[in-house]
Design a protein around this motif. Structure first.
Motif, PDB file in Angstrom:
ATOM      1  N   LYS A   1      14.778  55.414  33.375  1.00  0.00           N
ATOM      2  CA  LYS A   1      15.805  54.524  33.925  1.00  0.00           C
ATOM      3  C   LYS A   1      15.753  53.113  33.350  1.00  0.00           C
TER       4      LYS A   1
ATOM      5  N   THR B   1      15.565  61.138  32.752  1.00  0.00           N
ATOM      6  CA  THR B   1      15.990  59.937  32.044  1.00  0.00           C
ATOM      7  C   THR B   1      15.071  58.789  32.426  1.00  0.00           C
TER       8      THR B   1
ATOM      9  N   SER C   1      17.286  53.253  29.890  1.00  0.00           N
ATOM     10  CA  SER C   1      18.718  53.544  29.905  1.00  0.00           C
ATOM     11  C   SER C   1      19.543  52.342  30.356  1.00  0.00           C
TER      12      SER C   1
ATOM     13  N   ILE D   1      16.667  58.642  26.681  1.00  0.00           N
ATOM     14  CA  ILE D   1      17.863  58.030  27.275  1.00  0.00           C
ATOM     15  C   ILE D   1      18.822  59.098  27.786  1.00  0.00           C
TER      16      ILE D   1
END
Length: 64
Positions: A10, A8, A13, A64
């Motif tokens: 970061k 992911t 996200s 994401i």
């Protein structure tokens, strides 16, 4: 050994939010303080969430 999975991203996200229907939303900038100089309309429009375009959304949904 298991399959390689994509990590992911970061930073993305923390800024972008993925909804159940797949659309990605974000908070618009320049709306925190010193808004007295701006028109009421522009301040009001910045309160609503922004929605990413379909082309960008397709690329970022994997991250994401």
């Amino acid at each position: 050994m298991g399959k390689c999975k994509q990590k992911t991203h970061k930073a993305s996200s923390k800024v972008l939010n993925k909804k159940k229907n797949g659309t990605i939303t974000y908070k618009k900038g320049n709306s925190n303080h010193k808004t007295g100089k701006d028109s009421a309309k522009s301040v009001r429009q910045r309160r609503t969430k922004g929605v990413l375009a379909k082309g960008i959304e397709k690329n970022l949904s994997k991250v994401i």
